[in-house]
Design an enzyme around this catalytic site. Structure first.
Site, PDB file in Angstrom:
ATOM      1  N   ALA A 251     -12.055   3.005   3.154  1.00 17.19           N
ATOM      2  CA  ALA A 251     -10.947   2.018   2.450  1.00 17.19           C
ATOM      3  C   ALA A 251     -10.039   2.797   1.204  1.00 17.19           C
ATOM      4  CB  ALA A 251     -11.645   0.845   1.509  1.00 17.19           C
ATOM      5  N   HIS A 252      -8.958   1.900   1.039  1.00 15.83           N
ATOM      6  CA  HIS A 252      -7.840   2.596  -0.009  1.00 15.83           C
ATOM      7  C   HIS A 252      -8.451   3.038  -1.050  1.00 15.83           C
ATOM      8  CE1 HIS A 252      -7.150  -2.099  -1.068  1.00 15.83           C
ATOM      9  NE2 HIS A 252      -8.395  -1.733  -1.110  1.00 15.83           N
ATOM     10  N   ASN A 253      -8.072   4.216  -1.706  1.00 16.69           N
ATOM     11  CA  ASN A 253      -8.379   4.763  -2.903  1.00 16.69           C
ATOM     12  C   ASN A 253      -9.632   5.502  -3.105  1.00 16.69           C
ATOM     13  OD1 ASN A 253      -6.002   2.618  -3.638  1.00 16.69           O
ATOM     14  ND2 ASN A 253      -6.078   4.194  -5.276  1.00 16.69           N
TER      15      ASN A 253
ATOM     16  N   GLN B 231       0.954  -1.274  -0.214  1.00 18.42           N
ATOM     17  CA  GLN B 231      -0.170   0.006   0.184  1.00 18.42           C
ATOM     18  C   GLN B 231       0.928   1.118   0.001  1.00 18.42           C
ATOM     19  OE1 GLN B 231      -3.497  -0.631   0.083  1.00 18.42           O
ATOM     20  NE2 GLN B 231      -2.793  -2.662  -0.610  1.00 18.42           N
TER      21      GLN B 231
ATOM     22  N   ARG C  25      -4.574   4.089   3.597  1.00 22.31           N
ATOM     23  CA  ARG C  25      -3.916   5.006   2.633  1.00 22.31           C
ATOM     24  C   ARG C  25      -4.144   4.059   1.085  1.00 22.31           C
ATOM     25  NH1 ARG C  25       0.541   5.604   4.898  1.00 22.31           N
ATOM     26  NH2 ARG C  25       1.637   6.540   3.152  1.00 22.31           N
TER      27      ARG C  25
END
Lengths: 337, 337, 337
Positions: B236-238, B195, B215
């Site tokens: 969550a990520h993105n 990540q 991240r």
């Protein structure tokens, strides 16, 4: 430590079946028991394990269940287990100490026999009652007061001006007294409403790990006496929880709602804002409470209703297929005529 | 501090009904008010408390509601309350200080008038803007930058390389910039996807307690300007959250989904991965969003649909019982013939 | 760092389409790519971005997709992306160190090449294996043991007597080994059941941020090898999670339930107590598991059932309107006769 079955029976007010002078050294799970221990049968789901358990004795509520095994007859096997666990507890009490790496503001008042672990930060004006234990890296905000015998785990954040009663247990990484989620929106601008109230945690409350209990906007957010809160629970600003409630993991209650006394909420229940839930409500898991509930009943579903109505409604869905078949037959019959 | 009703009215751009020189010393809840305070009527649910409130004056949006009471007429009583609360705020600003028990890496850049409380750990390369306040035991990872006037509560974890804007508030025990939940599974082996991205928190964002904002895998997870996030929220990520959104407690959004501007999510809503939710969506509590939504509407249910369709569907279930009765009567009639 | 497409292809066991000596300096998202990078097409949702991506090359699983672009053909583009990200990782390994502001009890055993950041508190009897990294302000309770190469983020609380395996990753503000939610209630009094068991985290487990994993009442709560846990997950006392499971954010499982191997749970799923969920179960988001599941199937809904039955049931609700119309026509017909 070893105790005879007779000694244990005396402690839990039970009656020995088998040899009273058999010695045991602890309590074990029925399906994973080791010899030299006592186990318990508290839930009929586990009775299948009784025959082959390696425990030397079993707490049961009826002699006939034992079927030749040794045991202790008690009115509540789970309670007897709890009391016996306490007897054998491996949690040795250490002498109280204030770690030199704890950070105490100048004007704090600390009672007798208090333990404060390393890295804890105790701010101005905090009062800590006798026999409290403050875990490592826990932070207590200005002018917050703790009663006697409170047990705070590590990494807890308690904010300013809160009131914690006696015998309160708080588990790790929980936040108490953080700002509530309050904004006034005009023309797409969210103006923050200052959160000037406090949190009051009454005596004998236990709060799990990673919970968030917001301070009131004005006045107080209150957790009533002997209420027990599981992990990852959200209590919004100005909420009042009554006495003796059980709030299971994932419970979230929105601003200004009030819960009566002795209510039980299963996991992942949500409560909308500005509602009242009456005394002795029992609410099934994942329910969403969108209107006030009178209490004294079991509720389920989203929107939550009495569980019998919820179950009826669910059963109705099961009938649709049959209804369709009946109707199609009828239409077919019609057409024949 | 005491102010006259006249002074308060001037501050909130309102009009006094009653004696302008009555003095008040604070704001209180209508149902628990003390004499010498002003309260407000922002929600009709609480109008029943108006008659007996002990407050000396009430913010209302129409003179007729007062019914003989003193008060101040304003266009938005809740906003007036918020502004008055700020006037009376008991949160005294202390002089800024960097506690000797805070741990600062050598090459950090700290602005003017910054407070860093005890036990905070500020790692290499961190930049902290003017007037920021970093709570006790909060940890800021390498090369993360904070704008001006950010307010970080205790026990927060902000990881490496993140960008926090100006006037950002983060409450206690929240995690920002932790690894997203990303694995590639082959033959029952879960290979961790590194990540490597960051988190960007834009200006005027507020984030509650015990939240987790991951991240990005690559690129960035973004929380848009003036978005407000309640407690126990998972990002969550993105994920990209637009401007001015309100994400209520228990909200969870899966990887790479994008939320437009000025969206409101009630409690315990979930959003599946790789979706887009359009601007000005309003989503009812406990909804589960499984397909992209155009926006500009109110949505509810799981799977989430426009609330009018959701309500129709719910109403249909109510009709099943009646349908069955009608059908059974018809069959009975048939049989008679 | 720069690598040629040829070098990258060799690393991921792929085949270059285009110039092998094109150099790239990183991995980017297909929709936000910069020149000089490689991206990937792992999800068909994103194929629309392929044509205009600014990346110099794309991982794909079929040459035809490239349509004139340069790229690398691999069997699993997402896995290739993960491996390439690792190649380019910007996370430089620092030399291990034990910060002078970490607080270590006297009798702890620390392996080789261990990093312990500032403010971490390591209590009596703790054993930390080689190459572990303990984040700032993380607290590890008495007699807990960590295997090799564990990576603990900041502000984690691990309680006494727990066992953490090798290569375990735990993210920030997570609680492991806190007391389970256990009471025996008699006459409105909630007697706390001592929580005397432990938590066992097996090798290669990853646990997200702000999770809570309770210690067992007796025996152990177990997280099996290579299981991956997202943020804000609740694991109650005496739960056993098998190997290789994926537990997505908001998952909550009640006491003594057991999950088999290689199960996947989407977000916000709940599991009631004392259940068994069989190997290779896949459970849709927001499901509520109220009865044991055999496994090997996809489940959905509340109560959770096989997804095909769940979908049928949902489709039935859609038929109610049509049924009503048919029935009303029939009745009208009847009346005519």
């Amino acid at each position: 430590m070893k105790l005879t079955l007779g000694e244990v029976a005396k402690h839990v007010d039970g009656e020995v079946v088998g040899e009273s002078d058999t010695t045991i050294s602890g309590v074990s799970e029925i399906q994973n028991a080791s010899p030299g221990t006592i186990t318990f049968l508290g839930n009929p789901l586990y009775s299948k394990y009784l025959k082959d358990t390696k425990a030397d004795a079993v707490f049961v509520d009826e002699a006939s269940i034992l079927n030749g095994k040794s045991g202790i007859i008690v009115s509540n096997p789970q309670l007897a287990m709890a009391k016996t666990l306490t007897l054998f507890s491996n949690k040795k009490l250490k002498d109280p100490y204030i770690d030199s790496k704890a950070v105490l503001a100048k004007n704090v008042r600390i009672g007798k026999a208090v333990t404060i672990e390393a890295g804890a930060v105790i701010k101005d004006g905090v009062i800590i009652g006798d026999k409290c234990k403050i875990g490592a890296n826990t932070v207590i905000g200005e002018n917050t007061t703790l009663g006697k015998s409170c047990l705070l785990s590590p990494n807890i954040s308690i904010h300013d001006n809160c009131t914690i009663g006696n015998n309160v247990i708080v588990h790790s990484n929980t936040s108490i007294g953080c700002d509530g989620f309050g904004y006034v929106t005009e023309n797409d601008f969210h103006e923050k409403i200052p959160q000037e109230g406090i949190v009051i945690i009454e005596d004998n409350v236990e709060i799990g790990s990673n919970c968030a209990i917001d301070r009131a906007t004005i006045g107080s957010t209150v957790i009533g006496e002997m209420t027990k809160i599981d992990n990852l629970v959200h209590i919004a600003h100005n909420v009042k929880i009554g006495k003796g409630c059980l709030l299971t993991a994932g419970f979230a209650i929105a601003g200004s709602s009030e819960i009566g006394n002795y209510c039980t909420f299963a996991g992942q229940v949500g409560v909308a804002p500005h509602l009242k839930v009456g005394d002795r409500s029992i609410v099934a898991s994942k329910s969403g409470i969108t209107k006030s509930l009178k209490g004294g009943k079991v509720y389920a579903g989203f929107p939550a209703r009495e569980i019998k109505d919820h179950n009826k409604r669910q059963a109705l869905i099961n009938q649709i297929g049959r209804l369709r078949k009946k109707l199609d037959m009828l239409i077919k019959d019609q057409t024949k005529h």
